[in-house]
Design a protein around this motif. Structure first.
Motif, PDB file in Angstrom:
ATOM      1  N   GLY A 151       0.791  -1.220   0.000  1.00  0.00           N
ATOM      2  CA  GLY A 151       0.000   0.000   0.000  1.00  0.00           C
ATOM      3  C   GLY A 151       0.828   1.276   0.000  1.00  0.00           C
ATOM      4  N   ASP A 152       2.096   1.173   0.314  1.00  0.00           N
ATOM      5  CA  ASP A 152       2.959   2.346   0.296  1.00  0.00           C
ATOM      6  C   ASP A 152       3.231   2.793  -1.139  1.00  0.00           C
ATOM      7  OD1 ASP A 152       5.200   1.545   3.093  1.00  0.00           O
ATOM      8  OD2 ASP A 152       3.142   2.325   3.021  1.00  0.00           O
ATOM      9  N   SER A 153       3.826   3.977  -1.237  1.00  0.00           N
ATOM     10  CA  SER A 153       4.262   4.508  -2.519  1.00  0.00           C
ATOM     11  C   SER A 153       5.773   4.714  -2.488  1.00  0.00           C
ATOM     12  CB  SER A 153       3.571   5.833  -2.823  1.00  0.00           C
ATOM     13  OG  SER A 153       2.188   5.648  -2.984  1.00  0.00           O
ATOM     14  N   LEU A 154       6.355   4.716  -3.668  1.00  0.00           N
ATOM     15  CA  LEU A 154       7.799   4.847  -3.777  1.00  0.00           C
ATOM     16  C   LEU A 154       8.116   5.529  -5.101  1.00  0.00           C
ATOM     17  CD1 LEU A 154      10.080   3.772  -1.882  1.00  0.00           C
ATOM     18  CD2 LEU A 154      10.284   1.816  -3.429  1.00  0.00           C
ATOM     19  N   ARG A 155       9.142   6.357  -5.118  1.00  0.00           N
ATOM     20  CA  ARG A 155       9.601   6.937  -6.375  1.00  0.00           C
ATOM     21  C   ARG A 155      11.048   6.548  -6.602  1.00  0.00           C
ATOM     22  NH1 ARG A 155      10.104  13.166  -8.544  1.00  0.00           N
ATOM     23  NH2 ARG A 155      11.904  13.184  -7.143  1.00  0.00           N
ATOM     24  N   PHE A 193       1.775   2.542 -11.869  1.00  0.00           N
ATOM     25  CA  PHE A 193       3.122   3.038 -12.138  1.00  0.00           C
ATOM     26  C   PHE A 193       3.044   4.257 -13.057  1.00  0.00           C
ATOM     27  CE2 PHE A 193       6.017  -0.718 -11.090  1.00  0.00           C
ATOM     28  CZ  PHE A 193       5.059  -1.396 -10.363  1.00  0.00           C
ATOM     29  N   THR A 194       3.913   5.213 -12.792  1.00  0.00           N
ATOM     30  CA  THR A 194       4.008   6.378 -13.662  1.00  0.00           C
ATOM     31  C   THR A 194       5.476   6.680 -13.945  1.00  0.00           C
ATOM     32  OG1 THR A 194       1.994   7.335 -12.715  1.00  0.00           O
ATOM     33  CG2 THR A 194       3.433   8.806 -13.973  1.00  0.00           C
ATOM     34  N   ILE A 195       5.819   6.707 -15.206  1.00  0.00           N
ATOM     35  CA  ILE A 195       7.172   7.065 -15.611  1.00  0.00           C
ATOM     36  C   ILE A 195       7.196   8.519 -16.022  1.00  0.00           C
ATOM     37  CG2 ILE A 195       6.842   6.316 -18.011  1.00  0.00           C
ATOM     38  CD1 ILE A 195       9.783   5.364 -17.979  1.00  0.00           C
ATOM     39  N   SER A 196       8.257   9.209 -15.653  1.00  0.00           N
ATOM     40  CA  SER A 196       8.407  10.609 -16.024  1.00  0.00           C
ATOM     41  C   SER A 196       9.902  10.916 -16.136  1.00  0.00           C
ATOM     42  CB  SER A 196       7.749  11.530 -14.988  1.00  0.00           C
ATOM     43  OG  SER A 196       8.368  11.373 -13.716  1.00  0.00           O
ATOM     44  N   ILE A 224       5.704   4.523  -8.084  1.00  0.00           N
ATOM     45  CA  ILE A 224       4.935   3.297  -7.865  1.00  0.00           C
ATOM     46  C   ILE A 224       3.995   3.524  -6.695  1.00  0.00           C
ATOM     47  CG2 ILE A 224       5.022   0.809  -7.572  1.00  0.00           C
ATOM     48  CD1 ILE A 224       8.002   0.909  -8.230  1.00  0.00           C
ATOM     49  N   ASN A 225       2.729   3.392  -6.940  1.00  0.00           N
ATOM     50  CA  ASN A 225       1.717   3.571  -5.907  1.00  0.00           C
ATOM     51  C   ASN A 225       1.087   2.237  -5.523  1.00  0.00           C
ATOM     52  OD1 ASN A 225       2.072   6.409  -5.994  1.00  0.00           O
ATOM     53  ND2 ASN A 225       0.612   6.563  -7.687  1.00  0.00           N
ATOM     54  N   ASP A 231       5.389  -6.702  -6.392  1.00  0.00           N
ATOM     55  CA  ASP A 231       6.258  -5.657  -6.936  1.00  0.00           C
ATOM     56  C   ASP A 231       7.696  -5.805  -6.440  1.00  0.00           C
ATOM     57  OD1 ASP A 231       3.569  -3.313  -6.530  1.00  0.00           O
ATOM     58  OD2 ASP A 231       4.194  -4.354  -8.364  1.00  0.00           O
ATOM     59  N   THR A 232       7.918  -6.724  -5.518  1.00  0.00           N
ATOM     60  CA  THR A 232       9.266  -6.971  -5.027  1.00  0.00           C
ATOM     61  C   THR A 232      10.165  -7.405  -6.174  1.00  0.00           C
ATOM     62  OG1 THR A 232       8.538  -7.550  -2.796  1.00  0.00           O
ATOM     63  CG2 THR A 232      10.672  -8.427  -3.518  1.00  0.00           C
TER      64      THR A 232
END
Length: 124
Positions: A14-18, A67-70, A82-83, A89-90
């Motif tokens: 449930g966490d998010s990471l960039r 997922f969002t790429i930028s 990554i939300n 996702d590991t």
């Protein structure tokens, strides 16, 4: 050419990471960039890619909604947001760059340069 990926770590579901990938030694603003990942015991797979301008993106079916790429061409950096992280996702996440071209590529063979990877571990 160096691609330095960072931002991975141990997170909870449930966490998010960039994730970030800083590039040097190439003409970053003229190249598409991609992210791939390799989960334990599995083959490396495509995650997302982005055109040189950032106007065009491509996602794997499994990542397209969370997922969002930028990218920031002024900083020679590509990002992967990554939300709602899930156990699946590991993986080690790799950024990659083609040798030439602006194709929003999805296949590994289309990329020439690879970063060292950053590990994302999703665990409760």
């Amino acid at each position: 050419v160096q691609l330095q990926a960072s931002g991975g770590g141990l997170v909870q579901p449930g966490d998010s990471l960039r994730l970030s990938c800083a590039a040097s030694g190439l003409t970053f603003s003229s190249l598409a960039m991609g992210w791939f990942r390799q989960a334990p015991g599995k083959e490396r797979e495509f995650v997302a890619s982005i055109s040189a301008s950032g106007m065009s993106t491509s996602y794997a079916r499994s990542t397209q909604f969370r997922f969002t790429i930028s990218r920031d061409n002024a900083k020679n950096t590509v990002y992967l947001q990554i939300n709602s992280l899930k156990f699946e996702d590991t993986a080690v996440y790799y950024c990659a760059a083609p040798g030439i071209g602006d194709t929003v590529a999805v296949e590994e063979y289309e990329y020439k340069y690879w970063g060292q990877g950053t590990l994302v571990t999703v665990s409760s």
